[in-house]
Scaffold this motif. Structure first.
Motif, short mmCIF file in Angstrom:
data_model
loop_
_atom_site.label_atom_id
_atom_site.label_comp_id
_atom_site.label_asym_id
_atom_site.label_seq_id
_atom_site.Cartn_x
_atom_site.Cartn_y
_atom_site.Cartn_z
N ARG A 1 5.76 15.37 3.06
CA ARG A 1 4.50 14.76 3.48
C ARG A 1 4.52 13.25 3.25
O ARG A 1 4.05 12.47 4.09
CB ARG A 1 3.33 15.39 2.70
N ALA A 2 5.09 12.81 2.13
CA ALA A 2 5.19 11.38 1.84
C ALA A 2 6.07 10.67 2.87
O ALA A 2 5.74 9.56 3.31
CB ALA A 2 5.75 11.16 0.44
N PHE A 3 7.16 11.31 3.29
CA PHE A 3 8.03 10.71 4.30
C PHE A 3 7.32 10.58 5.65
O PHE A 3 7.50 9.60 6.37
CB PHE A 3 9.31 11.54 4.46
N GLU A 4 6.52 11.58 6.01
CA GLU A 4 5.74 11.51 7.25
C GLU A 4 4.79 10.31 7.23
O GLU A 4 4.72 9.54 8.20
CB GLU A 4 4.94 12.79 7.44
N LEU A 5 4.07 10.14 6.13
CA LEU A 5 3.13 9.02 6.00
C LEU A 5 3.88 7.69 5.97
O LEU A 5 3.41 6.69 6.56
CB LEU A 5 2.30 9.18 4.72
N PHE A 6 5.01 7.67 5.32
CA PHE A 6 5.84 6.47 5.23
C PHE A 6 6.29 6.00 6.61
O PHE A 6 6.12 4.83 6.98
CB PHE A 6 7.03 6.77 4.33
N LEU A 7 6.85 6.91 7.40
CA LEU A 7 7.31 6.56 8.74
C LEU A 7 6.16 6.18 9.65
O LEU A 7 6.27 5.24 10.46
CB LEU A 7 8.10 7.73 9.34
N ALA A 8 5.04 6.89 9.53
CA ALA A 8 3.87 6.56 10.35
C ALA A 8 3.35 5.16 10.02
O ALA A 8 2.96 4.40 10.92
CB ALA A 8 2.77 7.59 10.14
N TYR A 9 3.36 4.80 8.74
CA TYR A 9 2.91 3.46 8.35
C TYR A 9 3.83 2.39 8.92
O TYR A 9 3.37 1.37 9.44
CB TYR A 9 2.85 3.36 6.83
N ILE A 10 5.13 2.59 8.80
CA ILE A 10 6.09 1.62 9.35
C ILE A 10 5.84 1.42 10.84
O ILE A 10 5.78 0.30 11.33
CB ILE A 10 7.53 2.09 9.11
N PRO B 1 0.79 -1.24 0.00
CA PRO B 1 0.00 0.00 0.00
C PRO B 1 0.82 1.28 0.00
O PRO B 1 0.27 2.37 -0.20
CB PRO B 1 -0.81 -0.10 1.31
N VAL B 2 2.12 1.18 0.24
CA VAL B 2 2.95 2.37 0.40
C VAL B 2 3.26 3.01 -0.96
O VAL B 2 3.73 2.33 -1.87
CB VAL B 2 4.26 2.04 1.13
N VAL B 3 2.98 4.28 -1.07
CA VAL B 3 3.33 5.04 -2.27
C VAL B 3 4.55 5.89 -1.94
O VAL B 3 4.47 6.82 -1.12
CB VAL B 3 2.16 5.94 -2.73
N PHE B 4 5.68 5.57 -2.55
CA PHE B 4 6.92 6.28 -2.25
C PHE B 4 7.22 7.28 -3.36
O PHE B 4 7.04 6.97 -4.54
CB PHE B 4 8.08 5.28 -2.12
N PRO B 5 7.66 8.48 -3.00
CA PRO B 5 7.95 9.51 -4.03
C PRO B 5 9.08 9.07 -4.97
O PRO B 5 10.12 8.61 -4.52
CB PRO B 5 8.35 10.73 -3.20
N ARG B 6 8.85 9.21 -6.25
CA ARG B 6 9.81 8.77 -7.24
C ARG B 6 10.97 9.76 -7.39
O ARG B 6 10.85 10.92 -7.04
CB ARG B 6 9.12 8.58 -8.59
N LYS B 7 12.06 9.26 -7.93
CA LYS B 7 13.17 10.14 -8.27
C LYS B 7 12.75 11.06 -9.40
O LYS B 7 11.92 10.70 -10.23
CB LYS B 7 14.39 9.34 -8.71
N VAL B 8 13.36 12.23 -9.43
CA VAL B 8 13.12 13.15 -10.53
C VAL B 8 14.48 13.57 -11.10
O VAL B 8 15.45 13.71 -10.38
CB VAL B 8 12.32 14.40 -10.08
N LEU B 9 14.52 13.74 -12.40
CA LEU B 9 15.78 14.09 -13.06
C LEU B 9 16.12 15.56 -12.86
O LEU B 9 17.29 15.92 -12.72
CB LEU B 9 15.69 13.77 -14.55
N VAL B 10 15.10 16.41 -12.85
CA VAL B 10 15.32 17.84 -12.63
C VAL B 10 14.24 18.34 -11.68
O VAL B 10 13.16 17.77 -11.57
CB VAL B 10 15.26 18.64 -13.96
N GLY B 11 14.56 19.42 -11.00
CA GLY B 11 13.57 20.06 -10.14
C GLY B 11 13.45 19.49 -8.75
O GLY B 11 12.52 19.85 -8.02
#
Length: 298
Positions: free
Chosen positions: A132-141, A110-120
């Motif tokens: 925000r994604a890291f907060e949800l990720f750690l909370a889920y773990i 169920p975990v959606v992890f932020p993808r790498k980006v080439l620029v930006g």
């Protein structure tokens, strides 16, 4: 080059210490020096209710080191007790996600992890989205016991600081070790309070505080360690460190002009039981002996 790295009495005593704790600083990183690009998220933080643990990215700072540039995310761990935080870059979150996905595929689905980006990847919008994604990720773990106690998560939380602490202890850099140890204690107390490592970190912290003449705070943390020792007298750490810890407390209580009779009584009781009490190595010496030199670089 730019990179995409981006027990009730015990609780009362912990609450007392949290109000007088050392101010720790994680602003300087071994990864390099900060630039002027800082994104703060202080308004997004809120304290966990009823002792619940919550994770909040409170700031993100761009660093440059060795021809690479990355974002360091500062995560506050909120719950009862003293302040605790950790700073990690994108690649460290990604390594944690990859390791957990490999070992616990179904649980991590169920975990959606932020993808790498080439620029930006240094844009405010990208940093905010990742935070925000890291907060949800750690909370889920943390909400899943098997993930919370997994080796990848333990490594993510504590390995780097453990290596720094060991290095400082071996080089008698006690002042540098104190804030890292204090932060690690509160992290452990909030996230993995049942681990043997909590007691070892407390012992390391009190000897370092004593070495920099902060006797009052060493006394407060020593009081937290005592009941933990009493519950682990038959464990390896209790057998190994309890008597040197009692000797340490005897000296500390005497330095503060406090009654040390209770510690002398405990030592005498152990002597009568056939335990070696006199001529044992000091607490600091034993803690240093536990450090494996290869572990400093692993």
């Amino acid at each position: 080059m730019d990179t995409d790295d981006d027990i009730s009495t015990l609780e009362e005593e912990e609450a007392t210490i949290s109000a007088t704790t050392l101010a720790f600083s994680l602003g300087e990183s071994s990864d390099g020096g900060p630039t002027d690009d800082v994104v703060n998220f202080e308004s997004n933080t809120s304290r966990g209710e009823d002792g619940a643990v919550s994770f909040h990215v409170v700031s993100a700072r761009t660093y440059s080191a060795d021809s690479e540039k990355f974002v360091l995310y500062r995560v506050a761990v909120e719950s009862d007790g003293g302040p605790a935080a950790l700073e990690r870059r994108y690649s460290e979150f990604l390594s944690l996600y990859t390791a957990l996905r490999k070992s616990y595929t179904a649980l991590m689905a169920p975990v959606v992890f932020p993808r790498k980006v080439l620029v930006g990847n240094f844009k405010t919008e990208v940093i905010a989205e990742r935070s925000r994604a890291f907060e949800l990720f750690l909370a889920y773990i943390y909400s899943r016991d098997v993930l919370k106690c997994s080796e990848p998560f333990i490594t993510f939380l504590y390995k780097r600081d453990t290596q720094d602490i060991n290095r400082h202890l071996l080089h008698s850099e006690f002042e540098e070790a104190c804030p890292i140890l204090e932060n690690m204690y509160w992290l452990l107390a909030k996230l993995h309070d049942d681990r043997e490592q909590v007691l070892r970190v407390l012992c390391q912290l009190v000897v370092c505080l004593h070495a920099v003449n902060n006797y009052e705070l060493a006394y407060e943390y020593a009081k937290l360690a005592l009941p933990r020792f009493e519950s682990r007298l038959n464990d390896s750490i209790g057998t190994h460190l309890y008597i040197p810890f009692l000797h340490f407390c005897t000296r500390l209580w005497w330095t503060l002009g406090m009654d040390k009779h209770d510690f002398e009584k405990r030592l005498e009781e152990l002597r009568k039981k056939g335990r070696r009490v006199d001529g044992v190595p000091g607490l600091l010496d034993l803690l240093r002996d536990e450090i494996s030199l290869p572990s400093l670089h692993s």
